[in-house]
Write a protein that holds these residues in place. Structure first.
Motif, PDB file in Angstrom:
ATOM      1  N   VAL A  78       1.499  22.344  41.956  1.00 28.16           N
ATOM      2  CA  VAL A  78       2.012  23.692  42.220  1.00 28.16           C
ATOM      3  C   VAL A  78       3.147  23.650  43.227  1.00 28.16           C
ATOM      4  CG1 VAL A  78       1.457  26.009  43.095  1.00 28.16           C
ATOM      5  CG2 VAL A  78      -0.261  24.731  41.805  1.00 28.16           C
ATOM      6  N   GLU A  80       5.758  26.691  44.756  1.00 28.19           N
ATOM      7  CA  GLU A  80       6.110  28.111  44.746  1.00 28.19           C
ATOM      8  C   GLU A  80       7.115  28.380  45.849  1.00 28.19           C
ATOM      9  OE1 GLU A  80       3.167  31.541  44.228  1.00 28.19           O
ATOM     10  OE2 GLU A  80       3.617  31.592  46.383  1.00 28.19           O
ATOM     11  N   TYR A  81       8.160  29.105  45.474  1.00 33.92           N
ATOM     12  CA  TYR A  81       9.237  29.422  46.405  1.00 33.92           C
ATOM     13  C   TYR A  81       9.355  30.938  46.497  1.00 33.92           C
ATOM     14  CZ  TYR A  81      10.133  24.654  44.833  1.00 33.92           C
ATOM     15  OH  TYR A  81       9.987  23.330  44.492  1.00 33.92           O
ATOM     16  N   THR A  82       9.255  31.478  47.718  1.00 34.36           N
ATOM     17  CA  THR A  82       9.423  32.911  47.933  1.00 34.36           C
ATOM     18  C   THR A  82      10.680  33.115  48.762  1.00 34.36           C
ATOM     19  OG1 THR A  82       7.033  33.264  47.825  1.00 34.36           O
ATOM     20  CG2 THR A  82       8.358  35.012  48.836  1.00 34.36           C
ATOM     21  N   ARG A  88       9.802  35.714  43.967  1.00 33.38           N
ATOM     22  CA  ARG A  88       8.861  34.587  44.039  1.00 33.38           C
ATOM     23  C   ARG A  88       8.935  33.829  42.724  1.00 33.38           C
ATOM     24  NH1 ARG A  88       3.382  33.925  42.589  1.00 33.38           N
ATOM     25  NH2 ARG A  88       3.374  36.077  41.867  1.00 33.38           N
ATOM     26  N   ARG A  90       7.161  30.532  40.790  1.00 35.31           N
ATOM     27  CA  ARG A  90       6.006  29.631  40.872  1.00 35.31           C
ATOM     28  C   ARG A  90       5.943  28.746  39.629  1.00 35.31           C
ATOM     29  NH1 ARG A  90       1.057  29.779  43.632  1.00 35.31           N
ATOM     30  NH2 ARG A  90      -0.671  28.780  42.557  1.00 35.31           N
ATOM     31  N   HIS A  92       3.368  25.979  37.973  1.00 36.23           N
ATOM     32  CA  HIS A  92       2.011  25.443  38.023  1.00 36.23           C
ATOM     33  C   HIS A  92       1.867  24.481  36.843  1.00 36.23           C
ATOM     34  CE1 HIS A  92      -2.513  26.196  38.698  1.00 36.23           C
ATOM     35  NE2 HIS A  92      -2.364  25.133  37.942  1.00 36.23           N
ATOM     36  N   HIS A 107       7.730  34.422  37.611  1.00 37.47           N
ATOM     37  CA  HIS A 107       8.868  34.874  38.417  1.00 37.47           C
ATOM     38  C   HIS A 107       8.631  36.343  38.723  1.00 37.47           C
ATOM     39  CE1 HIS A 107      13.492  35.624  38.800  1.00 37.47           C
ATOM     40  NE2 HIS A 107      12.884  35.600  39.964  1.00 37.47           N
TER      41      HIS A 107
END
Length: 130
Positions: A78, A80-82, A88, A90, A92, A107
């Motif tokens: 995983v 994830e970039y916010t 956001r 993600r 996975h 997204h």
């Protein structure tokens, strides 16, 4: 084994949109991970990562999208970039047979709702890469 990109599904709540894709990549998870979790890998199919600190809470700057933080990080599974504007992204990863990977993508973003064709083109690039 060939890859496939399932139809993207989206939900909207006011001005906030959630886009989901299931992408089947004909490569092992260990080979797909760098494509979603390293500057070099992201640049090949998505966008340049001018900054990417590979850890929970690390800084990230995705060219043309903005800066923010790594909000989920489970090595080989995983990323994830916010971003500071609330977007956001993600990735996975799950095993898909012996030699494949299922990429579950989310997204979350605000604003115009034309993201699905853009992401589909990106994923086609990712799937077709050796």
């Amino acid at each position: 084994m060939s890859g496939s990109i399932a139809q993207g599904t989206s939900q909207s709540h006011g001005n906030t949109h959630m886009l989901h894709f299931l992408v089947r990549v004909p490569r092992r998870m260990e080979d797909v991970w760098p494509a979603v979790a390293t500057p070099e890998g992201l640049a090949r199919w998505f966008t340049a990562a001018d900054v990417l600190e590979p850890r929970l809470g690390g800084a990230v700057t995705l060219r043309d999208l903005g800066s923010g933080r790594v909000t989920a990080w489970d090595v080989d599974r995983v990323a994830e970039y916010t971003l500071d504007d609330g977007d956001r992204i993600r990735f996975h990863l799950e095993r898909d047979g012996e030699q494949g990977t299922a990429l579950r993508f989310t997204h979350e973003y605000r604003g115009a709702e034309a993201a699905e064709p853009v992401w589909r083109a990106r994923f086609e690039k990712l799937v077709s890469r050796p």
